[in-house]
Design a protein around this motif. Structure first.
Motif, PDB file in Angstrom:
ATOM      1  N   UNK A  30      44.223  71.169  79.989  1.00 42.34           N
ATOM      2  CA  UNK A  30      44.623  69.758  79.894  1.00 42.34           C
ATOM      3  C   UNK A  30      45.806  69.419  80.793  1.00 42.34           C
ATOM      4  N   UNK A  31      46.330  70.417  81.475  1.00 43.67           N
ATOM      5  CA  UNK A  31      47.558  70.205  82.243  1.00 43.67           C
ATOM      6  C   UNK A  31      47.426  69.110  83.287  1.00 43.67           C
ATOM      7  N   UNK A  36      42.870  59.536  79.119  1.00 40.90           N
ATOM      8  CA  UNK A  36      41.521  59.134  78.691  1.00 40.90           C
ATOM      9  C   UNK A  36      40.636  60.362  78.508  1.00 40.90           C
ATOM     10  N   UNK A  37      40.729  61.292  79.444  1.00 39.44           N
ATOM     11  CA  UNK A  37      39.937  62.516  79.348  1.00 39.44           C
ATOM     12  C   UNK A  37      40.356  63.335  78.128  1.00 39.44           C
ATOM     13  N   UNK A  38      41.659  63.386  77.871  1.00 41.11           N
ATOM     14  CA  UNK A  38      42.165  64.145  76.721  1.00 41.11           C
ATOM     15  C   UNK A  38      41.633  63.552  75.422  1.00 41.11           C
ATOM     16  N   UNK A  42      39.180  65.378  72.673  1.00 40.40           N
ATOM     17  CA  UNK A  42      39.530  65.519  71.266  1.00 40.40           C
ATOM     18  C   UNK A  42      38.498  64.841  70.366  1.00 40.40           C
ATOM     19  N   UNK A  43      37.952  63.729  70.821  1.00 41.75           N
ATOM     20  CA  UNK A  43      36.915  63.053  70.037  1.00 41.75           C
ATOM     21  C   UNK A  43      35.702  63.958  69.860  1.00 41.75           C
ATOM     22  N   UNK A  90      32.314  57.445  75.854  1.00 43.48           N
ATOM     23  CA  UNK A  90      32.960  56.357  76.587  1.00 43.48           C
ATOM     24  C   UNK A  90      34.115  56.882  77.436  1.00 43.48           C
ATOM     25  N   UNK A  91      34.894  57.809  76.883  1.00 43.87           N
ATOM     26  CA  UNK A  91      35.992  58.381  77.650  1.00 43.87           C
ATOM     27  C   UNK A  91      35.510  59.148  78.863  1.00 43.87           C
ATOM     28  N   UNK A  92      34.435  59.917  78.692  1.00 40.07           N
ATOM     29  CA  UNK A  92      33.874  60.638  79.837  1.00 40.07           C
ATOM     30  C   UNK A  92      33.295  59.668  80.861  1.00 40.07           C
TER      31      UNK A  92
END
Length: 208
Positions: A30-31, A36-38, A42-43, A90-92
């Motif tokens: 995650x660095x 949004x990707x994070x 997590x979702x 949606x985030x992806x």
């Protein structure tokens, strides 16, 4: 003894979920990722955790949540699961639209994408079937068969999707969580099936 057993059940379930989320939160992958990707990642982890809770709630396996109360919570967790999947996809989409389009069209070169899409549509269909059960007056047997079949697809697709991804979840914690999902679903389906067969035979036994 009952209190120890209850504490152990909750410890295993909560531990598997919390450890998976904690390892995902501290993953070095995650660095260089944006927020949004994070959130999308997590979702996905939350969705898998909710898939674990659903059979435990429906079958009344969680201490303090017997079958009637557990199934009421089960009905609330269903929309939460759908919401987590929507946030995940949606985030992806916001971070990489072409990859999501390829996945939805089953054109993605990554095998895990197809399994995730199958699990997604099966979860949506299961939630829709649950919502339309009373308005459409679907017969209990037909509803159970349809809902059970879709749940199996959700579990199978979701677990394979998670296992094939080299993502933020730790490999061991991911394996444990997926094993718990499969085990809980299999045992719950077996117990509920046995219960339905037993209740179906009782009227016949009385006539004999």
């Amino acid at each position: 003894m009952p209190s120890i057993r209850a504490a152990l059940i909750w410890a295993v379930v909560a531990g598997a979920i919390v450890v998976s989320l904690a390892l995902a939160a501290t993953s070095p992958l995650l660095a260089w990722r944006g927020p949004i990707y994070v959130v999308a990642g997590f979702a996905g982890v939350v969705a898998l955790a909710l898939v674990l809770l659903q059979p435990l709630l429906a079958a009344g396996y969680l201490p303090g949540l017997p079958v009637p109360r557990g199934r009421r919570v089960h009905r609330w967790v269903g929309p939460a699961l759908v919401g987590a999947i929507i946030i995940h996809v949606a985030g992806l989409w916001l971070t990489s639209p072409p990859d999501v389009v390829d996945a939805l069209l089953f054109n993605s070169p990554t095998p895990f994408s197809a399994w995730g899409v199958v699990a997604m549509w099966a979860a949506f269909a299961a939630a829709l079937l649950a919502a339309l059960r009373r308005p459409l007056r679907i017969r209990p047997r037909a509803w159970r068969l349809g809902h059970t079949g879709l749940v199996v697809l959700v579990v199978l697709g979701g677990v394979v999707h998670a296992l094939l991804i080299e993502g933020t979840m730790g490999s061991v914690s991911k394996l444990v969580l997926c094993a718990l999902v499969v085990s809980a679903t299999a045992v719950a389906l077996f117990d509920l099936r046995a219960w339905m067969l037993l209740t179906r035979r009782k009227p016949q036994d009385r006539r004999l």
